[in-house]
Design an enzyme around this catalytic site. Sequence first.
Site, PDB file in Angstrom:
ATOM      1  N   ASP A 230       0.208  -2.570   0.301  1.00 45.96           N
ATOM      2  CA  ASP A 230      -0.262  -2.146  -0.694  1.00 45.96           C
ATOM      3  C   ASP A 230      -1.479  -2.811  -1.123  1.00 45.96           C
ATOM      4  O   ASP A 230      -1.298  -4.117  -1.472  1.00 45.96           O
ATOM      5  CB  ASP A 230       0.613  -1.696  -1.842  1.00 45.96           C
ATOM      6  CG  ASP A 230      -0.029  -0.939  -3.140  1.00 45.96           C
ATOM      7  OD1 ASP A 230      -0.397   0.153  -2.892  1.00 45.96           O
ATOM      8  OD2 ASP A 230      -0.096  -1.614  -4.115  1.00 45.96           O
ATOM      9  N   GLU A 291      -3.454  -1.146   3.516  1.00 44.23           N
ATOM     10  CA  GLU A 291      -4.102  -0.455   2.384  1.00 44.23           C
ATOM     11  C   GLU A 291      -5.621  -1.140   2.214  1.00 44.23           C
ATOM     12  O   GLU A 291      -5.806  -2.097   1.444  1.00 44.23           O
ATOM     13  CB  GLU A 291      -3.507   0.005   1.148  1.00 44.23           C
ATOM     14  CG  GLU A 291      -4.280   1.213   0.336  1.00 44.23           C
ATOM     15  CD  GLU A 291      -4.020   1.160  -1.071  1.00 44.23           C
ATOM     16  OE1 GLU A 291      -4.596   2.235  -1.419  1.00 44.23           O
ATOM     17  OE2 GLU A 291      -3.642   0.198  -1.435  1.00 44.23           O
TER      18      GLU A 291
HETATM   19  C1  NOJ Z   1      -2.266   1.860  -3.993  1.00 48.07           C
HETATM   20  C2  NOJ Z   1      -1.464   2.931  -4.043  1.00 48.07           C
HETATM   21  O1  NOJ Z   1      -1.858   3.653  -2.926  1.00 48.07           O
HETATM   22  C3  NOJ Z   1      -1.688   3.486  -5.383  1.00 48.07           C
HETATM   23  O2  NOJ Z   1      -0.764   4.521  -5.567  1.00 48.07           O
HETATM   24  C4  NOJ Z   1      -0.915   2.528  -6.632  1.00 48.07           C
HETATM   25  O3  NOJ Z   1      -1.360   2.978  -7.809  1.00 48.07           O
HETATM   26  C5  NOJ Z   1      -1.875   1.403  -6.175  1.00 48.07           C
HETATM   27  N1  NOJ Z   1      -1.706   0.730  -4.923  1.00 48.07           N
HETATM   28  C6  NOJ Z   1      -1.007  -0.110  -7.151  1.00 48.07           C
HETATM   29  O4  NOJ Z   1      -0.070  -0.286  -6.422  1.00 48.07           O
END
Ligand code: NOJ
Length: 564
Positions: A230, A291
């Site tokens: 993430d 991500e």
């Molecule tokens: C990216 C995640 O996909 C999202 O849903 C989340 O709110 C943020 N990171 C914080 O962890």
Amino acid sequence: MKGTVLSVFLIAVSVAAMSAFAQKSPPAAAVEDRDWWKHAVFYEIYPRSFADSNGDGVGDLNGITSKLDYLKDLGVDAIWITPCFPSPQVDFGYDVSDYENIDPMYGTLADFDELAREAKKRNIRIILDFVVNHTSDQHPWFLDSKSSRTSAHRDWYIWRDGKGRQPPNNWVSIFGGSAWKFDPTTNQYYYHYFYAQQPDLNWRNPAVKDAMFDVTRFWYKRGVSGFRLDAVDTLFEDPNLTDNPILRPGKNAFGDPIEQDKFNTKLPEVHQVLRGLRKIADGYDAVLIGETWTADVAELNQYYGKGNNELQLPMDFLFTMVNKLSPAEFRKQIAEVNAASGWPTFVISNHDIVRSYDRYGDGQHNDQIAKLMAALYLTLRGTPIMYYGEEIGMKTTPPTRKEDVKDPIGRTGWPKEKGRDGERTPMQWDDSANAGFTTGKPWLPVPPTYETHNVAAESKDPDSVLEFYKRVLRLRRTNPALLYGNYTPINEDNPNVLSYLRLYRNHGVVVALNMAKTRQKISLELQPHGFISAKKLISTGGSAAHGGEVSLPPYGVFIGELGK
Ligand code: NOJ
């Protein structure tokens, strides 16, 4: 770029060799490449919304287990489950209070083990979501950290004195307001790029790194095949806390200044961490998906690492940024990502963005367009990551009243920012009450489209979005050109039709996608070799190939096998 010498050569070789192999069945996929993740199809599950086994209105792990046969039949190879660890659920699991357990709302570790066992029986791998940048403010590490300036975990987070009564600098949280929260216990501020309940870990502290690396080992030993990491670009911040430059005057949806996050995102130190995580992953034949909010190939290349020693699959968000059916845009981006130093990854929707159905749909041809987009990201060279519900044409359904909003972003940013509830609604299994998702009250309302767009109904309709997905996924699994072939664009000047070849040894596939609302024809004349013929494998709306030409109805798809 016009067809290069190399691609013309490959076309010639493929076309020449085609007839000799026309009758042979394709070789098994595994022999060609040991990197399983290159040829796998990933499927993202938002566990709250997938399937509820106990009637509390929230999806759970046993719900996922009960749907494994569906996923197998659909044709996915790996499921990525967004965070299912214990969490106060401020950000629906992206605020973790224990990395080595399961939130009771989703089940138990035993339920996880059962899911892993059942998935393995069906050759479906499990990918977990590793929230690396921050923990919950209820995590024992943070509770200790905030308890005193000398606590054992104090330096696991980022604490600073304010400037008088002001925060240490001008950084703003991406979820609104200052990125610093004052804590009266120790009279200092802590840093949080996301919600205040998500304090950032201090990755400059080796103890943090060791503890987090151990988390991955814990799950690998339990049978996990990798992680989606993430918010990887937010791990490090400038230790001098330099103020961010203001991008332009004005305010964003939260009423904050519009900043460029120059000093608190994308710092190069992250690559060291990624190399460390990768070393561990390699010991378990695991994949790291990142991500990596980028559409920039130079940046993607950094995430692959020198000699591909960082992320195998840094997510390319190019497709989520093109919100119109523009062959020229897609062509440009596909070419760029194919020239990157690592393996492409394609994402068209996820739990943070409006679904592709709404971004590309024109209101009249939505299902045709859903099939068109499926044909695109499932036939490109690269790994597709599907989002649950895309395969049945689920529609984004945002709340219409502030009091119904569940995502805190929507509550703070309303009405300019409605939050992410709309793309997280319950999976539509059938046309019974609550779309078969739960016997209780669903945590988010089921969109009205469940009556027509649901798994049960679409399974019976050969023309449905779901059956189309299944057909393309089946073809992809068994067709060597789609699995291993290069990507060769054709008819590159065509403003309406995106078309390309996938060529591998003696196998070739042509894909033609009509992105216009009018009928189109494309030629299969490839100079200097003349016409190639294509035998239909999959098509929509009666798209067909005749004598070196493919004719496509509005938004029609043609996927054909090249022949001589
Ligand atoms: C990216 C995640 O996909 C999202 O849903 C989340 O709110 C943020 N990171 C914080 O962890």
